[in-house]
Design a protein around this motif. Sequence first.
Motif, mmCIF file in Angstrom:
data_model
loop_
_atom_site.group_PDB
_atom_site.id
_atom_site.type_symbol
_atom_site.label_atom_id
_atom_site.label_comp_id
_atom_site.label_asym_id
_atom_site.label_seq_id
_atom_site.Cartn_x
_atom_site.Cartn_y
_atom_site.Cartn_z
ATOM 1 N N PHE A 28 115.954 86.102 57.609
ATOM 2 C CA PHE A 28 116.096 87.547 57.756
ATOM 3 C C PHE A 28 114.780 88.061 58.293
ATOM 4 N N THR A 40 115.346 93.079 56.484
ATOM 5 C CA THR A 40 116.479 93.392 57.362
ATOM 6 C C THR A 40 117.356 92.156 57.501
ATOM 7 N N LEU A 41 118.571 92.231 56.987
ATOM 8 C CA LEU A 41 119.542 91.169 57.207
ATOM 9 C C LEU A 41 119.931 91.228 58.675
ATOM 10 N N ASN A 42 119.789 90.111 59.358
ATOM 11 C CA ASN A 42 119.743 90.167 60.829
ATOM 12 C C ASN A 42 120.717 89.190 61.485
ATOM 13 N N ARG A 43 121.988 89.364 61.181
ATOM 14 C CA ARG A 43 123.034 88.636 61.909
ATOM 15 C C ARG A 43 124.090 89.661 62.343
ATOM 16 N N PRO A 44 123.688 90.594 63.196
ATOM 17 C CA PRO A 44 124.556 91.739 63.506
ATOM 18 C C PRO A 44 125.895 91.357 64.115
ATOM 19 N N LYS A 47 128.122 91.068 61.192
ATOM 20 C CA LYS A 47 127.902 92.134 60.198
ATOM 21 C C LYS A 47 126.990 91.651 59.064
ATOM 22 N N ASN A 48 126.040 90.795 59.418
ATOM 23 C CA ASN A 48 124.936 90.393 58.532
ATOM 24 C C ASN A 48 125.390 89.693 57.244
ATOM 25 N N SER A 54 119.990 82.016 53.120
ATOM 26 C CA SER A 54 119.445 83.367 52.937
ATOM 27 C C SER A 54 119.478 83.794 51.475
ATOM 28 N N GLY A 78 120.383 96.428 56.940
ATOM 29 C CA GLY A 78 121.037 95.473 57.823
ATOM 30 C C GLY A 78 120.903 95.905 59.272
ATOM 31 N N ALA A 79 121.000 94.968 60.169
ATOM 32 C CA ALA A 79 120.859 95.248 61.600
ATOM 33 C C ALA A 79 122.211 95.606 62.222
ATOM 34 N N CYS A 84 125.820 94.643 55.108
ATOM 35 C CA CYS A 84 126.057 93.217 54.846
ATOM 36 C C CYS A 84 127.531 93.027 54.529
#
Length: 286
Positions: A28, A40-44, A47-48, A54, A78-79, A84
């Motif tokens: 992240f 920032t949860l970053n797997r856009p 949807k993170n 993680s 979240g990104a 999330c």
Amino acid sequence: MNDSTERLDPALAAGNRQQLAGYRAQHFLWEVEQGVATVTLNRPDRKNPLTFDSYAELRDLFGRLKYATDVHAVVVTGAGGNFCSGGDVHEIIGPLVKLKAPELLMFTRMTGDLVKAMRACPQPIVAAIDGICAGAGAIVAMASDLRFGTARSKTAFLFNRVGLAGCDMGACAMLPRIVGQGRASELLYTGRALGGEEGERWGFFNRLCAPEAVLADAQAMARDLASGPTFANGITKTMLHQEWAMTIEQAIEAEAQAQAICMLTEDFNRAYEAFVAKRKPAFEGN
């Protein structure tokens, strides 16, 4: 360097004080500015969602925050317009159906340990929530101290939708304390999404913000908290959590002891001197 740091034995400091601004997150995004850390949860594109990796890194990082000298408040977000979506269907749910009981318990304990670490770290945690906030994402939001949402946010404790009980990661203990027993029961039995405006009415969200402003508003709140008496803030967080299991008499005595400790801090003296001088105190967290 303040006097208390100079008096501290170096060996004790080495084991109990560390700086995390330079931490290099693997699963992240992590940045620290003005005493505020932003996760920032970053797997856009998905949807993170959370993964085994993680989960473990978040658990370990929040565990280390109790020793951090340069982080005084935390923002979780979240990104890409979503908070999330929960545990990744392909990287967590799929593998779980193939595991035996010991490994499944290893996983559920790991996820619970993330919530324990979030509640045990002394820094207030502000969640900035837009869009989807589901499953474990809803739990991370619940485990935060303050929640800033948007009108379009959708929070769902959807464990029963996948054949699981609503009692996940402390939800049956914590959610009723936030929104009340009846409302928590509805969310955990049905798994339905709680909209932003409804969530604010229910008390799940502290406030609603514009989608483009929710992160900045959460960070502004975190900066305000980080500039306050951070040692005392940590005591407040500890007592808010521990007093769930106390009688009123026990809580009053515990608060008497906690407040007496805070009265020994330099920040308490700074506040008094600032009041006498008719100026705003500059707290240093000691």
